[in-house]
Design a protein around this motif. Structure first.
Motif, PDB file in Angstrom:
ATOM      1  N   UNK A   1      -0.714 -19.984   0.375  1.00 16.99           N
ATOM      2  CA  UNK A   1       0.545 -19.322   0.693  1.00 16.99           C
ATOM      3  C   UNK A   1       0.463 -18.476   1.955  1.00 16.99           C
ATOM      4  N   UNK A   2      -0.714 -17.930   2.251  1.00 18.55           N
ATOM      5  CA  UNK A   2      -0.861 -17.091   3.443  1.00 18.55           C
ATOM      6  C   UNK A   2      -0.596 -17.886   4.719  1.00 18.55           C
ATOM      7  N   UNK A   3      -0.764 -19.211   4.651  1.00 20.67           N
ATOM      8  CA  UNK A   3      -0.578 -20.049   5.831  1.00 20.67           C
ATOM      9  C   UNK A   3       0.857 -20.519   6.023  1.00 20.67           C
ATOM     10  N   UNK A   4       1.712 -20.273   5.013  1.00 15.88           N
ATOM     11  CA  UNK A   4       3.088 -20.722   5.120  1.00 15.88           C
ATOM     12  C   UNK A   4       3.864 -19.923   6.160  1.00 15.88           C
ATOM     13  N   UNK A   5       3.691 -18.613   6.145  1.00 15.24           N
ATOM     14  CA  UNK A   5       4.472 -17.740   7.014  1.00 15.24           C
ATOM     15  C   UNK A   5       3.727 -16.422   7.159  1.00 15.24           C
ATOM     16  N   UNK A   6       3.086 -16.209   8.308  1.00 16.17           N
ATOM     17  CA  UNK A   6       2.268 -15.005   8.484  1.00 16.17           C
ATOM     18  C   UNK A   6       3.114 -13.736   8.493  1.00 16.17           C
ATOM     19  N   UNK A   7       4.334 -13.839   9.014  1.00 13.10           N
ATOM     20  CA  UNK A   7       5.223 -12.668   9.023  1.00 13.10           C
ATOM     21  C   UNK A   7       5.602 -12.279   7.605  1.00 13.10           C
ATOM     22  N   UNK A   8       5.887 -13.287   6.770  1.00 12.33           N
ATOM     23  CA  UNK A   8       6.213 -13.023   5.371  1.00 12.33           C
ATOM     24  C   UNK A   8       4.997 -12.468   4.644  1.00 12.33           C
ATOM     25  N   UNK A   9       3.798 -12.972   4.966  1.00 16.41           N
ATOM     26  CA  UNK A   9       2.570 -12.473   4.334  1.00 16.41           C
ATOM     27  C   UNK A   9       2.388 -10.987   4.635  1.00 16.41           C
ATOM     28  N   UNK A  10       2.620 -10.590   5.877  1.00 12.23           N
ATOM     29  CA  UNK A  10       2.511  -9.171   6.233  1.00 12.23           C
ATOM     30  C   UNK A  10       3.514  -8.335   5.447  1.00 12.23           C
ATOM     31  N   UNK A  11       4.748  -8.825   5.362  1.00 14.93           N
ATOM     32  CA  UNK A  11       5.789  -8.103   4.622  1.00 14.93           C
ATOM     33  C   UNK A  11       5.430  -7.973   3.149  1.00 14.93           C
ATOM     34  N   UNK A  12       4.857  -9.028   2.578  1.00 16.39           N
ATOM     35  CA  UNK A  12       4.459  -8.990   1.160  1.00 16.39           C
ATOM     36  C   UNK A  12       3.388  -7.936   0.912  1.00 16.39           C
ATOM     37  N   UNK A  13       2.395  -7.860   1.818  1.00 18.35           N
ATOM     38  CA  UNK A  13       1.349  -6.837   1.672  1.00 18.35           C
ATOM     39  C   UNK A  13       1.961  -5.449   1.816  1.00 18.35           C
ATOM     40  N   UNK A  14       2.852  -5.286   2.798  1.00 23.20           N
ATOM     41  CA  UNK A  14       3.538  -3.999   2.989  1.00 23.20           C
ATOM     42  C   UNK A  14       4.264  -3.588   1.709  1.00 23.20           C
ATOM     43  N   UNK A  15       4.968  -4.535   1.106  1.00 21.29           N
ATOM     44  CA  UNK A  15       5.744  -4.239  -0.100  1.00 21.29           C
ATOM     45  C   UNK A  15       4.842  -3.912  -1.283  1.00 21.29           C
ATOM     46  N   UNK A  16       3.722  -4.620  -1.396  1.00 15.78           N
ATOM     47  CA  UNK A  16       2.777  -4.346  -2.485  1.00 15.78           C
ATOM     48  C   UNK A  16       2.233  -2.926  -2.368  1.00 15.78           C
ATOM     49  N   UNK A  17       1.852  -2.528  -1.161  1.00 12.39           N
ATOM     50  CA  UNK A  17       1.324  -1.173  -0.952  1.00 12.39           C
ATOM     51  C   UNK A  17       2.403  -0.124  -1.186  1.00 12.39           C
ATOM     52  N   UNK A  18       3.636  -0.451  -0.829  1.00  9.14           N
ATOM     53  CA  UNK A  18       4.752   0.465  -1.053  1.00  9.14           C
ATOM     54  C   UNK A  18       4.975   0.703  -2.542  1.00  9.14           C
ATOM     55  N   UNK A  19       4.829  -0.355  -3.344  1.00 15.68           N
ATOM     56  CA  UNK A  19       4.982  -0.221  -4.799  1.00 15.68           C
ATOM     57  C   UNK A  19       3.907   0.705  -5.358  1.00 15.68           C
ATOM     58  N   UNK A  20       2.668   0.536  -4.885  1.00 14.47           N
ATOM     59  CA  UNK A  20       1.563   1.378  -5.364  1.00 14.47           C
ATOM     60  C   UNK A  20       1.806   2.842  -5.025  1.00 14.47           C
ATOM     61  N   UNK A  21       2.286   3.087  -3.813  1.00 14.94           N
ATOM     62  CA  UNK A  21       2.552   4.468  -3.397  1.00 14.94           C
ATOM     63  C   UNK A  21       3.690   5.094  -4.194  1.00 14.94           C
ATOM     64  N   UNK A  22       4.674   4.287  -4.532  1.00 14.21           N
ATOM     65  CA  UNK A  22       5.823   4.814  -5.284  1.00 14.21           C
ATOM     66  C   UNK A  22       5.502   5.036  -6.753  1.00 14.21           C
ATOM     67  N   UNK A  23       4.502   4.320  -7.268  1.00 12.82           N
ATOM     68  CA  UNK A  23       4.129   4.453  -8.682  1.00 12.82           C
ATOM     69  C   UNK A  23       2.614   4.304  -8.828  1.00 12.82           C
ATOM     70  N   UNK A  24       1.861   5.365  -8.534  1.00 11.56           N
ATOM     71  CA  UNK A  24       0.392   5.305  -8.574  1.00 11.56           C
ATOM     72  C   UNK A  24      -0.169   4.896  -9.941  1.00 11.56           C
ATOM     73  N   UNK A  25       0.602   5.115 -10.991  1.00 11.11           N
ATOM     74  CA  UNK A  25       0.141   4.782 -12.336  1.00 11.11           C
ATOM     75  C   UNK A  25      -0.047   3.295 -12.562  1.00 11.11           C
ATOM     76  N   UNK A  26       0.492   2.463 -11.686  1.00 16.21           N
ATOM     77  CA  UNK A  26       0.346   1.012 -11.845  1.00 16.21           C
ATOM     78  C   UNK A  26      -1.081   0.548 -11.553  1.00 16.21           C
ATOM     79  N   UNK A  27      -1.789   1.288 -10.701  1.00 15.29           N
ATOM     80  CA  UNK A  27      -3.152   0.888 -10.313  1.00 15.29           C
ATOM     81  C   UNK A  27      -4.090   2.091 -10.417  1.00 15.29           C
ATOM     82  N   UNK A  28      -4.423   2.492 -11.640  1.00 16.41           N
ATOM     83  CA  UNK A  28      -5.290   3.662 -11.811  1.00 16.41           C
ATOM     84  C   UNK A  28      -6.743   3.379 -11.390  1.00 16.41           C
ATOM     85  N   UNK A  29      -7.419   4.426 -10.937  1.00 19.53           N
ATOM     86  CA  UNK A  29      -8.857   4.333 -10.655  1.00 19.53           C
ATOM     87  C   UNK A  29      -9.227   3.267  -9.647  1.00 19.53           C
TER      88      UNK A  29
END
Length: 281
Positions: A222-250
């Protein structure tokens, strides 16, 4: 069949189009109408026709003798949004639900997908009938390949704002579920279904599921399908973690950071990769 893309009309071309649509000559139509339509349509033919229809429906343009008059004083700076909301609110409930549900898509929606997310409110015959009404009202454009678009992207945020919070959550979840169920079809179209579904689950408040799918969307093939989309997906994943730290403890947080850092590095986005990798090591 081949697809023909028309360039936006120039002002003079838009004027001729409006004259033809209203079956009137230039001197029978006030210049204020030409200016308002052109400014709000950007010269796009489908939107010109849609705006003319809305103005006529709301009796903001009317015929007096041989002239076409325009009540532009009744339209403020939010004229198009107000006009669209008034029109949609006058539609029957099923048509309202469909046109508002269609506003959640990113680029386009298919007829099959749209029915899947509104099928709790109507059967197939009712759905087809409602689509015909929306098309005849110049609100939806329906293509032979099954794709459906709202006639202009300017309408989308207005329609989306008309959904209640509960409706947004329900429709985004149903769309996410539909994508997961039909992912093989999307793969054939080279659409990254993981990222697509993650977007809708995130909007539906299902953060854990969205996080998992965003991370899956940048792995392997999937990373090879669209590099711009891959960057956005990583950005969004990190944004979710920052908004709710309890999702990824320790250690889970650092595992995600390490994965994200390595993916950014693989994509050549070093300014985002290095801070994450330094934090992990």
């Amino acid at each position: 069949y081949s697809r023909i893309i028309l360039s936006p009309f120039t002002f003079s071309e838009a004027r001729e189009f409006i004259e033809s649509a209203l079956q009137k000559s230039e001197n029978q139509i006030g210049n204020e109408l030409f200016l308002w339509i052109y400014r709000n349509s950007k010269g796009l033919a489908k939107l010109i026709r849609s705006l003319l229809f809305l103005l006529s429906e709301e009796k903001l343009i009317y015929e007096k003798g041989s002239l076409i008059l325009f009540k532009n004083e009744k339209l403020d700076e939010k004229g198009v949004a107000k006009l669209l909301k008034t029109k949609v609110s006058s539609l029957p409930p099923k048509e309202q639900h469909i046109i508002k549900a269609a506003s959640i898509y990113l680029k386009f929606i298919t007829k099959e997908a749209l029915f899947a997310i509104v099928s709790d409110k109507m059967n197939k015959d009712e759905f087809d009938s409602a689509l015909s009404v929306l098309e005849s009202n110049y609100l939806l454009a329906i293509y032979k390949n099954g794709r459906i678009n709202i006639v202009n992207k300017m309408f989308k945020p207005v329609l989306y704002s008309m959904l209640t919070s509960e409706e947004k959550i329900s429709i985004h979840k149903r769309f996410g579920d539909y994508i997961i169920e039909t992912w093989k079809d999307l793969l054939e179209m080279k659409i990254n279904h993981f990222a697509f579904a993650a977007f809708h689950y995130n909007k539906a408040g299902q953060k854990q599921k969205a996080l998992r799918l965003y991370l899956q969307s940048v792995g392997g093939f999937f990373a090879n399908l669209n590099s711009e989309l891959a960057e956005t997906s990583i950005d969004n994943a990190l944004s979710i973690i920052k908004s709710d730290p309890g999702l990824t403890p320790g250690k889970k947080k650092y595992a995600v950071y390490l994965f994200a850092g390595r993916m950014y590095y693989r994509l050549g986005i070093y300014n985002k990769a290095l801070p994450l990798l330094e934090e992990c090591y």
